[in-house]
Design an enzyme around this catalytic site. Structure first.
Site, PDB file in Angstrom:
ATOM      1  N   PHE A 131      51.810 -99.172  46.143  1.00  0.00           N
ATOM      2  CA  PHE A 131      52.403-100.505  46.034  1.00  0.00           C
ATOM      3  C   PHE A 131      53.828-100.387  46.553  1.00  0.00           C
ATOM      4  CE2 PHE A 131      54.815-103.631  43.516  1.00  0.00           C
ATOM      5  CZ  PHE A 131      54.035-104.766  43.624  1.00  0.00           C
ATOM      6  N   LEU A 133      57.187-102.029  47.343  1.00  0.00           N
ATOM      7  CA  LEU A 133      58.164-103.112  47.205  1.00  0.00           C
ATOM      8  C   LEU A 133      59.580-102.576  47.450  1.00  0.00           C
ATOM      9  CD1 LEU A 133      58.935-106.044  46.223  1.00  0.00           C
ATOM     10  CD2 LEU A 133      58.958-105.127  43.895  1.00  0.00           C
ATOM     11  N   THR A 166      55.263 -94.319  44.958  1.00  0.00           N
ATOM     12  CA  THR A 166      54.300 -93.492  44.237  1.00  0.00           C
ATOM     13  C   THR A 166      52.988 -93.468  45.018  1.00  0.00           C
ATOM     14  OG1 THR A 166      55.296 -94.146  42.142  1.00  0.00           O
ATOM     15  CG2 THR A 166      53.067 -93.246  42.030  1.00  0.00           C
ATOM     16  N   ARG A 276      57.291 -72.801  12.800  1.00  0.00           N
ATOM     17  CA  ARG A 276      58.572 -72.109  12.944  1.00  0.00           C
ATOM     18  C   ARG A 276      59.269 -71.976  11.583  1.00  0.00           C
ATOM     19  NH1 ARG A 276      61.751 -68.697  15.898  1.00  0.00           N
ATOM     20  NH2 ARG A 276      63.933 -69.368  15.875  1.00  0.00           N
ATOM     21  N   GLN A 344      65.179 -80.782  20.741  1.00  0.00           N
ATOM     22  CA  GLN A 344      66.122 -80.325  19.697  1.00  0.00           C
ATOM     23  C   GLN A 344      65.372 -79.597  18.570  1.00  0.00           C
ATOM     24  OE1 GLN A 344      69.245 -80.624  20.269  1.00  0.00           O
ATOM     25  NE2 GLN A 344      70.103 -79.904  18.350  1.00  0.00           N
ATOM     26  N   ILE A 345      64.235 -80.145  18.165  1.00  0.00           N
ATOM     27  CA  ILE A 345      63.451 -79.521  17.086  1.00  0.00           C
ATOM     28  C   ILE A 345      62.961 -78.138  17.525  1.00  0.00           C
ATOM     29  CG2 ILE A 345      61.268 -79.704  15.779  1.00  0.00           C
ATOM     30  CD1 ILE A 345      61.802 -82.778  15.681  1.00  0.00           C
ATOM     31  N   GLU A 371      59.220 -99.647  37.977  1.00  0.00           N
ATOM     32  CA  GLU A 371      58.601-100.938  37.618  1.00  0.00           C
ATOM     33  C   GLU A 371      59.581-101.843  36.855  1.00  0.00           C
ATOM     34  OE1 GLU A 371      54.492-101.193  36.965  1.00  0.00           O
ATOM     35  OE2 GLU A 371      54.069 -99.377  38.096  1.00  0.00           O
ATOM     36  N   GLU A 375      67.486-102.436  32.365  1.00  0.00           N
ATOM     37  CA  GLU A 375      68.386-103.591  32.532  1.00  0.00           C
ATOM     38  C   GLU A 375      67.603-104.802  33.064  1.00  0.00           C
ATOM     39  OE1 GLU A 375      68.960-100.461  33.516  1.00  0.00           O
ATOM     40  OE2 GLU A 375      70.616 -99.923  32.175  1.00  0.00           O
TER      41      GLU A 375
HETATM   42  N1  CAA Z   1      56.579-113.136  36.829  1.00  0.00           N
HETATM   43  C1  CAA Z   1      56.204-114.104  37.709  1.00  0.00           C
HETATM   44  N2  CAA Z   1      57.055-114.677  38.573  1.00  0.00           N
HETATM   45  C2  CAA Z   1      58.336-114.250  38.538  1.00  0.00           C
HETATM   46  C3  CAA Z   1      58.793-113.261  37.662  1.00  0.00           C
HETATM   47  C4  CAA Z   1      57.857-112.701  36.764  1.00  0.00           C
HETATM   48  N3  CAA Z   1      58.197-111.738  35.893  1.00  0.00           N
HETATM   49  N4  CAA Z   1      60.117-113.050  37.877  1.00  0.00           N
HETATM   50  C5  CAA Z   1      60.485-113.889  38.854  1.00  0.00           C
HETATM   51  N5  CAA Z   1      59.403-114.600  39.264  1.00  0.00           N
HETATM   52  C6  CAA Z   1      59.357-115.634  40.292  1.00  0.00           C
HETATM   53  C7  CAA Z   1      60.217-116.826  39.907  1.00  0.00           C
HETATM   54  O1  CAA Z   1      59.492-117.752  39.145  1.00  0.00           O
HETATM   55  C8  CAA Z   1      60.612-117.358  41.269  1.00  0.00           C
HETATM   56  O2  CAA Z   1      59.545-118.104  41.826  1.00  0.00           O
HETATM   57  P1  CAA Z   1      59.704-119.699  42.097  1.00  0.00           P
HETATM   58  O3  CAA Z   1      60.886-119.866  42.993  1.00  0.00           O
HETATM   59  O4  CAA Z   1      58.399-120.073  42.689  1.00  0.00           O
HETATM   60  O5  CAA Z   1      59.939-120.299  40.753  1.00  0.00           O
HETATM   61  C9  CAA Z   1      60.717-116.114  42.116  1.00  0.00           C
HETATM   62  O6  CAA Z   1      59.939-115.106  41.479  1.00  0.00           O
HETATM   63  C10 CAA Z   1      62.144-115.615  42.286  1.00  0.00           C
HETATM   64  O7  CAA Z   1      62.636-115.395  41.007  1.00  0.00           O
HETATM   65  P2  CAA Z   1      64.178-115.433  40.678  1.00  0.00           P
HETATM   66  O8  CAA Z   1      64.804-116.639  41.279  1.00  0.00           O
HETATM   67  O9  CAA Z   1      64.285-115.251  39.204  1.00  0.00           O
HETATM   68  O10 CAA Z   1      64.705-114.142  41.485  1.00  0.00           O
HETATM   69  P3  CAA Z   1      65.924-113.201  41.163  1.00  0.00           P
HETATM   70  O11 CAA Z   1      66.255-112.554  42.439  1.00  0.00           O
HETATM   71  O12 CAA Z   1      66.969-113.915  40.392  1.00  0.00           O
HETATM   72  O13 CAA Z   1      65.309-112.128  40.118  1.00  0.00           O
HETATM   73  C11 CAA Z   1      63.969-110.227  39.524  1.00  0.00           C
HETATM   74  C12 CAA Z   1      64.130-111.491  40.385  1.00  0.00           C
HETATM   75  C13 CAA Z   1      63.280-110.614  38.223  1.00  0.00           C
HETATM   76  C14 CAA Z   1      65.261-109.528  39.231  1.00  0.00           C
HETATM   77  C15 CAA Z   1      63.059-109.340  40.399  1.00  0.00           C
HETATM   78  O14 CAA Z   1      63.721-109.050  41.617  1.00  0.00           O
HETATM   79  C16 CAA Z   1      62.625-108.066  39.743  1.00  0.00           C
HETATM   80  O15 CAA Z   1      61.709-108.080  38.914  1.00  0.00           O
HETATM   81  N6  CAA Z   1      63.240-106.909  40.115  1.00  0.00           N
HETATM   82  C17 CAA Z   1      62.766-105.611  39.721  1.00  0.00           C
HETATM   83  C18 CAA Z   1      61.816-105.084  40.762  1.00  0.00           C
HETATM   84  C19 CAA Z   1      60.920-104.012  40.228  1.00  0.00           C
HETATM   85  O16 CAA Z   1      60.396-104.091  39.128  1.00  0.00           O
HETATM   86  N7  CAA Z   1      60.666-103.024  41.067  1.00  0.00           N
HETATM   87  C20 CAA Z   1      59.751-101.996  40.755  1.00  0.00           C
HETATM   88  C21 CAA Z   1      59.270-101.341  42.010  1.00  0.00           C
HETATM   89  S1  CAA Z   1      57.542-100.994  41.986  1.00  0.00           S
HETATM   90  C22 CAA Z   1      57.383 -99.498  41.222  1.00  0.00           C
HETATM   91  O17 CAA Z   1      58.282 -98.980  40.626  1.00  0.00           O
HETATM   92  C23 CAA Z   1      56.001 -98.945  41.296  1.00  0.00           C
HETATM   93  C24 CAA Z   1      55.929 -97.473  41.119  1.00  0.00           C
HETATM   94  O18 CAA Z   1      55.973 -96.735  42.061  1.00  0.00           O
HETATM   95  C25 CAA Z   1      55.663 -96.887  39.779  1.00  0.00           C
END
Ligand code: CAA
Length: 387
Positions: A131, A133, A166, A276, A344-345, A371, A375
């Site tokens: 995945f 992103l 990943t 222990r 620690q234990i 994911e 924060e």
């Molecule tokens: N569920 C569904 N829709 C969501 C959502 C959620 N949790 N969060 C935001 N949205 C939607 C909003 O409704 C909006 O859509 P509409 O305009 O249609 O209403 C759109 O997404 C944009 O949202 P925001 O305006 O809130 O956007 P933002 O930029 O202010 O914030 C954020 C977005 C929540 C911070 C988002 O960028 C985010 O979640 N960031 C973290 C990214 C992340 O989790 N990355 C992980 C990488 S993958 C990974 O780690 C996999 C691995 O390898 C293990």
């Protein structure tokens, strides 16, 4: 420990749920534990172990049997994730990404053709998926995608770099998030299915990580990769919503992983404390250790309840965004804290590889980052509370 206390609360765990948990525990203890330290030391991907997990049905647990999956619920999935993660979080992150992000995303939003072609081999574990992103300049700020997917009529032309992916080197299928129309911001983003080996798709460097060292984390580079239109998931511009919705479910998987890491460290610390001896008695007879064990057991149980709640809400098709973010936030913080206490234990033994807890402590850290960082989970929770 888990089953009895949760059953006592009438979480309605069925015989099937408990059988899945037991099967996962058995697999983790017999197949993963003996080689976990060696794989961590040499950053060696658990190829054979993942193949067996596919055969046992752990890689497509929630996928309908029609597409080669187990047809199970999310509760079964978190029970299995906890048991696998107690022993080896490197194996469980492969499982989590394949189940929650790749298979769930394809089954929920993919076309029938996409499901037949990609979901079926992914769900049975014949192939695994990734995945994509995150980018060098877009981690938490996921809307700032630099990877582009230019609409060329019957296909997209994809250019860009994805980071910290990943299964990056081992996946046969990648779900790639890319910007098609910059003016539309997040509404101009698409999610595309890209196959390994396509022209212009190069697997970049493998990351040398602090923890989950035997998982396979790479950067991926795309240069003029031609992606047929039929490989877009959902409508034009659905890609960001796809990523966010899929990540909501993914966070339940990572919460279960964090819970498992914490519980695994706790089980090891409990056992060690009864063996222990210091100052003429086992260290479990010292109140300083008893207080640590009591606090660990309490926080782990609280994390478990949050994880189960999020899974149940998802299974009942109720809104689980806040519950998933709370479970991920709390379980990952507990994992980091509880693994540190377990070290620690164990004292000096905890600081050396042979006793497993130092590995669990290093593995715990990533659960506060991927994911969605802790924060970001707080941001998601606050938005849900205030809306
Ligand atoms: N569920 C569904 N829709 C969501 C959502 C959620 N949790 N969060 C935001 N949205 C939607 C909003 O409704 C909006 O859509 P509409 O305009 O249609 O209403 C759109 O997404 C944009 O949202 P925001 O305006 O809130 O956007 P933002 O930029 O202010 O914030 C954020 C977005 C929540 C911070 C988002 O960028 C985010 O979640 N960031 C973290 C990214 C992340 O989790 N990355 C992980 C990488 S993958 C990974 O780690 C996999 C691995 O390898 C293990």
């Amino acid at each position: 420990m888990a089953a009895a206390t949760i059953e006592g609360l009438n979480f309605n765990l069925t015989e099937e749920h408990l059988a899945v948990k037991e099967a996962a525990r058995e697999f983790a203890q017999t197949e993963l534990l003996p080689t976990a330290i060696e794989r961590d030391t040499h950053s060696k991907f658990p190829t054979e172990e993942i193949r067996k997990m596919g055969e046992l049905g752990f890689l497509g647990m929630m996928v309908s049997p029609e597409y080669g999956g187990g047809g199970m619920d999310t509760v079964s999935y978190v029970l299995a994730m906890e048991e696998i993660s107690k022993v080896d979080a490197s194996a469980s992150v492969v499982m989590s990404v394949n189940n929650s992000l790749v298979c769930w995303g394809l089954e929920t939003f993919g076309t029938e053709e996409q499901k037949q072609k990609y979901l079926t081999p992914l769900a049975s574990g014949k192939i695994i998926g990734s995945f994509c992103l995150s980018e060098p300049e877009a981690g938490s700020d996921a809307t700032s995608q630099s990877t582009t997917a230019v609409d060329m009529g019957d296909h997209y032309l994809v250019n860009g770099t994805k980071n910290w992916i990943t299964n990056g080197g081992t996946s046969s299928v990648s779900l790639v998030i890319a910007q098609t129309n910059v003016e539309l911001k997040h509404k101009g983003i698409n999610a595309l299915i890209i196959e390994k080996g396509w022209d212009g798709f190069v697997v970049g460097k493998k990351e040398d990580k602090m923890g989950i060292r035997s998982s396979d984390t790479h950067s991926l580079m795309f240069t003029d990769v031609k992606v047929p239109k039929e490989n877009r998931i959902g409508e034009d511009g659905f890609g960001f919503k796809f990523a966010m919705t899929t990540l909501n479910g993914g966070r339940i998987g990572i919460a279960a992983q964090a819970l498992g890491i914490a519980a695994g460290a706790y089980e090891l610390a409990l056992k060690y404390s009864k063996e222990r001896k210091a100052f003429g008695k086992t260290i479990s007879e010292h109140q300083a250790i008893q207080f640590k064990l009591a606090e660990m057991a309490t926080k782990i149980e609280a994390a478990r309840l949050l994880v189960y709640k999020a899974a149940r809400l998802k299974d009942e098709h109720k809104d689980f965004i806040q519950a998933a973010a709370m479970a991920k936030l709390f379980a990952s913080e507990v994992a980091m804290w509880a693994t540190t206490e377990a070290v620690q234990i164990h004292g000096g033994y905890g600081y050396v590889k042979e006793y497993h807890v130092e590995r669990l402590m290093r593995d715990a850290k990533i659960t506060q980052i991927y994911e969605g960082t802790s924060e970001i989970q707080k941001l998601v929770i606050a938005r849900e509370i205030l809306k």
